[in-house]
Enzyme design. Sequence first.
Site, PDB file in Angstrom:
ATOM      1  N   ARG A   1      30.950  45.869  37.383  1.00  0.00           N
ATOM      2  CA  ARG A   1      32.072  45.160  38.223  1.00  0.00           C
ATOM      3  C   ARG A   1      31.299  44.524  39.115  1.00  0.00           C
ATOM      4  NH1 ARG A   1      37.832  47.271  39.749  1.00  0.00           N
ATOM      5  NH2 ARG A   1      38.100  46.560  37.533  1.00  0.00           N
TER       6      ARG A   1
ATOM      7  N   HIS B   1      38.429  39.339  33.381  1.00  0.00           N
ATOM      8  CA  HIS B   1      38.470  40.731  33.157  1.00  0.00           C
ATOM      9  C   HIS B   1      38.846  41.167  31.735  1.00  0.00           C
ATOM     10  CE1 HIS B   1      39.067  44.841  34.353  1.00  0.00           C
ATOM     11  NE2 HIS B   1      40.065  44.877  35.088  1.00  0.00           N
TER      12      HIS B   1
ATOM     13  N   GLN C   1      40.269  44.659  30.598  1.00  0.00           N
ATOM     14  CA  GLN C   1      41.809  44.854  30.520  1.00  0.00           C
ATOM     15  C   GLN C   1      42.732  44.005  29.750  1.00  0.00           C
ATOM     16  OE1 GLN C   1      43.395  46.533  33.558  1.00  0.00           O
ATOM     17  NE2 GLN C   1      45.030  46.200  32.124  1.00  0.00           N
TER      18      GLN C   1
ATOM     19  N   ASP D   1      49.706  39.516  38.694  1.00  0.00           N
ATOM     20  CA  ASP D   1      48.794  40.156  39.416  1.00  0.00           C
ATOM     21  C   ASP D   1      48.713  40.001  40.839  1.00  0.00           C
ATOM     22  OD1 ASP D   1      46.373  41.905  39.502  1.00  0.00           O
ATOM     23  OD2 ASP D   1      45.075  40.021  39.084  1.00  0.00           O
TER      24      ASP D   1
ATOM     25  N   CYS E   1      48.054  44.754  35.496  1.00  0.00           N
ATOM     26  CA  CYS E   1      46.793  45.440  35.503  1.00  0.00           C
ATOM     27  C   CYS E   1      46.508  46.654  36.562  1.00  0.00           C
ATOM     28  CB  CYS E   1      45.748  44.642  35.456  1.00  0.00           C
ATOM     29  SG  CYS E   1      45.392  43.942  37.129  1.00  0.00           S
TER      30      CYS E   1
ATOM     31  N   ARG F   1      43.228  51.316  28.625  1.00  0.00           N
ATOM     32  CA  ARG F   1      41.952  50.646  28.908  1.00  0.00           C
ATOM     33  C   ARG F   1      40.845  51.616  28.132  1.00  0.00           C
ATOM     34  NH1 ARG F   1      41.131  48.310  33.690  1.00  0.00           N
ATOM     35  NH2 ARG F   1      38.897  48.022  33.095  1.00  0.00           N
TER      36      ARG F   1
HETATM   37  N1  NVA Z   1      42.843  40.397  40.327  1.00  0.00           N
HETATM   38  C1  NVA Z   1      42.376  41.636  40.678  1.00  0.00           C
HETATM   39  C2  NVA Z   1      42.338  42.430  39.544  1.00  0.00           C
HETATM   40  C3  NVA Z   1      42.118  43.981  39.937  1.00  0.00           C
HETATM   41  C4  NVA Z   1      42.061  44.881  38.521  1.00  0.00           C
HETATM   42  C5  NVA Z   1      41.212  41.568  41.349  1.00  0.00           C
HETATM   43  O1  NVA Z   1      40.262  41.140  41.126  1.00  0.00           O
HETATM   44  O2  NVA Z   1      41.126  42.307  42.654  1.00  0.00           O
HETATM   45  N1   CP Z   2      42.918  47.098  36.426  1.00  0.00           N
HETATM   46  C1   CP Z   2      41.842  47.689  36.895  1.00  0.00           C
HETATM   47  O1   CP Z   2      40.712  47.435  36.492  1.00  0.00           O
HETATM   48  O2   CP Z   2      41.892  48.730  37.733  1.00  0.00           O
HETATM   49  P1   CP Z   2      40.832  49.278  38.791  1.00  0.00           P
HETATM   50  O3   CP Z   2      40.633  48.202  39.863  1.00  0.00           O
HETATM   51  O4   CP Z   2      41.424  50.553  39.316  1.00  0.00           O
HETATM   52  O5   CP Z   2      39.541  49.618  37.784  1.00  0.00           O
END
Ligand code: NVA
Ligand code: CP
Length: 304
Positions: free
Chosen positions: A104, A131, A134, A223, A263, A291
Amino acid sequence: MNNKHLLKLLDLSREEIREILDLADQLKYDQKHGIPHELLKGKTLAMIFSKNSTRTRVSFEVGMFQLGGHALFLSNAVSQIGRGEPVQDTARVLSRYCDGIMIRTFEQQEVEDLAKYGSIPVINGLTDFCHPCQVLADLMTIREHKAKLEGLKICYIGDGNNMANSIIVGGLKCGMDVAVASPSGYQPDQQVKDFAASVTDAKFVLTSDPAEAARDADVIFTDVWASMGQEQEKAERERAFAGYQVNDKLMALAKPDCMVQHCLPAHRGEEITEEVFEAHAGEIFDEAENRLHAQKAVMALLMK
Ligand code: NVA
Ligand code: CP
């Protein structure tokens, strides 16, 4: 599965997505019925985190455990990655110890480079661009609830971010019509728009009007307005996204049995109201649970 990695959904065919979802359903069944499925016994997954996480970390770690393997957590704060060790070297080192890498991070290029320089499967656990894990879980959840994907209309309201990019690609690849409402200046990535323009067996609509996108939808996604790394832009984003909330008025335009997917984490009162969130909490937490199952399928297919 022909792909060696899961870097982005753009790389997968409809058949590969179906293969992942079918195995995910099977693994969910096995787990619920106490049927052993130690498909990755003795294998290790390295998990690199340059951003925060609850779901991704826990679901990958628990998933590896249930598959008979082991997951190790490498945050920027404790690894040499956080002190600038080049990705080319990290990739080659981890390839000597581990059987797969989940990452990540911010730049999609970093994920692509890990795959390029390493010799083990790489799984994208979120970048600024996409993502994929997800959205595989989201597709699994929709298929569970609606018994099909093809022919459904999905809608995304809000920021044209990593989630929007993956929903568009995943939805269209599975034969769903996709409608996105984003304000100008916050549209999905050009690469994704180019892909959408090349699709012939499903419809893509990009509008700035949430009502147009939501009309007759089978599933509505949203989101957060400010993603990880965009904390400084919070105030200007709140202004830009003011009309882009999933609320009862918007839901009334969708099909009566329309699902809601988020998500998580969710910001109630911003991109979604408390009422809509709680009315659809069952579907949203099924999505979070999935997930685990979807990622177990991805790991089993890539790392076996
Ligand atoms: N768009 C959000 C998704 C988190 C799972 C982010 O990148 O923070
Ligand atoms: N939806 C998701 O990826 O959650 P986290 O940021 O908690 O991993």
